[in-house]
Write a protein that holds these residues in place. Structure first.
Motif, short mmCIF file in Angstrom:
data_model
loop_
_atom_site.label_atom_id
_atom_site.label_comp_id
_atom_site.label_asym_id
_atom_site.label_seq_id
_atom_site.Cartn_x
_atom_site.Cartn_y
_atom_site.Cartn_z
N TRP A 163 0.99 -1.17 0.29
CA TRP A 163 0.05 -0.01 -0.08
C TRP A 163 1.14 1.30 0.14
CZ3 TRP A 163 -4.66 -0.56 3.36
CH2 TRP A 163 -5.83 0.89 2.92
N ALA A 164 2.04 1.05 1.28
CA ALA A 164 2.25 2.23 1.04
C ALA A 164 3.57 2.76 -0.15
CB ALA A 164 3.63 2.43 2.04
N ASP A 165 3.77 1.35 -0.51
CA ASP A 165 4.73 1.05 -2.07
C ASP A 165 3.92 1.71 -3.20
OD1 ASP A 165 6.59 0.91 -0.68
OD2 ASP A 165 6.51 -1.88 -1.46
N ALA A 166 2.63 1.66 -3.43
CA ALA A 166 2.16 2.19 -4.33
C ALA A 166 1.44 3.33 -4.28
CB ALA A 166 0.82 1.55 -4.21
N ILE A 167 1.67 4.20 -2.84
CA ILE A 167 1.06 5.98 -3.11
C ILE A 167 2.16 6.23 -3.58
CG2 ILE A 167 1.06 7.46 -0.79
CD1 ILE A 167 -0.70 5.16 0.33
N GLU A 168 3.74 5.60 -2.77
CA GLU A 168 5.07 6.42 -3.00
C GLU A 168 5.32 5.79 -5.24
OE1 GLU A 168 9.78 6.42 -2.62
OE2 GLU A 168 8.42 5.47 -1.12
N SER A 169 4.64 5.13 -5.57
CA SER A 169 4.58 4.98 -7.18
C SER A 169 3.62 5.79 -7.86
CB SER A 169 4.64 3.82 -7.53
OG SER A 169 4.38 3.36 -8.46
N ASN A 198 6.48 1.15 18.04
CA ASN A 198 7.44 1.03 17.07
C ASN A 198 6.89 -0.03 16.12
OD1 ASN A 198 9.53 2.57 17.84
ND2 ASN A 198 10.62 0.20 18.38
N GLY A 199 5.69 -0.89 16.53
CA GLY A 199 5.39 -1.59 16.00
C GLY A 199 4.29 -1.26 14.71
N LEU A 200 3.17 -0.01 15.19
CA LEU A 200 2.84 0.22 14.53
C LEU A 200 3.85 1.65 13.51
CD1 LEU A 200 0.21 2.48 17.38
CD2 LEU A 200 -0.37 0.37 15.33
N ARG A 201 4.47 2.19 14.07
CA ARG A 201 5.54 3.05 13.44
C ARG A 201 5.94 2.30 12.09
NH1 ARG A 201 9.79 6.31 16.14
NH2 ARG A 201 8.31 7.38 17.17
N HIS A 202 6.16 1.38 12.59
CA HIS A 202 7.24 0.43 11.30
C HIS A 202 5.86 -0.27 9.57
CE1 HIS A 202 10.72 2.46 12.85
NE2 HIS A 202 10.76 1.31 14.17
N PRO A 236 0.13 7.22 6.39
CA PRO A 236 -0.74 8.15 6.71
C PRO A 236 1.15 8.48 6.25
CG PRO A 236 -0.84 6.49 8.68
CD PRO A 236 -0.54 5.99 7.40
N ARG A 237 1.66 8.12 6.55
CA ARG A 237 3.57 8.61 5.91
C ARG A 237 3.34 8.80 4.57
NH1 ARG A 237 6.07 9.89 10.95
NH2 ARG A 237 6.00 8.19 12.22
N ALA A 238 3.49 8.46 4.37
CA ALA A 238 3.37 8.00 2.46
C ALA A 238 2.32 8.89 1.87
CB ALA A 238 3.11 7.18 1.66
N MET A 265 -7.79 9.31 6.01
CA MET A 265 -6.68 9.69 5.08
C MET A 265 -7.12 9.87 3.78
SD MET A 265 -3.69 6.66 6.61
CE MET A 265 -4.22 5.95 8.04
N ALA A 266 -7.86 9.91 3.48
CA ALA A 266 -7.90 10.58 1.88
C ALA A 266 -8.32 11.77 1.89
CB ALA A 266 -8.91 9.44 0.78
#
Length: 266
Positions: free
Chosen positions: A36-42, A86-90, A96-98, A124-125
């Protein structure tokens, strides 16, 4: 061959992210979150993408974290406070960071239930188009938890603090129509017409002047974080950039020629 937990495709300048675990009501696991994060970045880096849509496959949009997966539901919080943070962060916070770096329109097409962290993901949208079968709920309090994935940040900005607290404190389930009435959803569509309606809206938005659309999103969000004078200065800068584009000349020209503009996104 087993399908991946998330699908990504680009067509007509619209990138569609489809959560693809229908048997789990699209509950997310670590693999889905990374994709999901990778798709947003892409999508953010792809000049062939002007609008991003996220939706779910099957009956649900997203039911939150897959509690049957130890990395999401068990071990993530089990050993120590530090491990839980850290589990949530990573994991889930990657999304949401992406999105914080995505200047293109990001639309949640909520096809079904969006509950708990699933509702956080919809919140988040930039906007939410929802099926009339969609249901929502900030269900954390029902299991003695607090919103962990950004919902306490995003929801008050959408519906106001008092309404957001009522929804978070009660954890109640509410309908698509109520979501529309409180301003959480921007459009409710009959389920049989849902996918075509979302695609039509996204394509229409993608045909607009992409630079101006993205600058407008940046200006709207960042203006909420500063005072009036700083917001006006940012508006000046955005206008200078927009007026330097080819699309800013095409718009008035098309109006004078009494035709629809053909924007090139530059």
């Amino acid at each position: 061959m087993t399908e991946p937990p998330l699908l990504y495709e680009v067509q007509d300048y619209v990138a569609t992210i489809t959560l693809n675990r229908p048997e789990k009501m699209n509950a997310f696991n670590p693999t889905m979150l990374q994709l999901w994060a990778d798709a947003i970045e892409s999508a953010g880096h792809d000049e062939g993408v002007r609008v991003v849509v996220v939706t779910g496959k099957g009956r649900g949009f997203c039911s939150g974290g897959d509690v049957s997966n130890k990395e999401v539901g068990g071990d993530l919080f089990g050993e120590s406070l530090v491990a839980g943070r850290n589990g949530l962060r990573h994991s889930v916070h990657q999304v949401p960071r992406a999105l914080a770096n995505l200047e293109k329109p990001y639309i949640a097409a909520v096809n079904g239930a969006a509950v708990g962290a699933g509702m956080d993901m919809a919140s988040m949208a930039d906007m939410r188009i929802v099926s009339d079968r969609a249901k929502f709920g900030m269900a954390y309090v029902r299991v003695g938890l607090t919103p962990g994935d950004g919902g306490a940040y995003f929801l008050p900005k959408i519906v106001g603090m008092a309404r957001a607290l009522e929804l978070m404190w009660s954890g109640r389930i509410f309908t698509a129509q109520e979501a529309l009435e409180m301003g959480y959803a921007q459009r409710v569509v009959p389920h049989e017409e849902f996918i075509p309606a979302v695609r039509s809206f996204a394509r229409e938005l993608a045909r607009g002047p992409a630079v101006a659309v993205q600058l407008t999103k940046r200006l709207a969000y960042r203006s909420q974080e500063v005072g009036l004078h700083e917001a006006l200065e940012m508006a000046e800068h955005a206008m200078v950039l927009a007026r330097a584009t080819e699309d800013s000349r095409e718009g008035p020209r098309a109006f004078a020629e009494k035709r629809a503009p053909v924007f090139q996104g530059r």
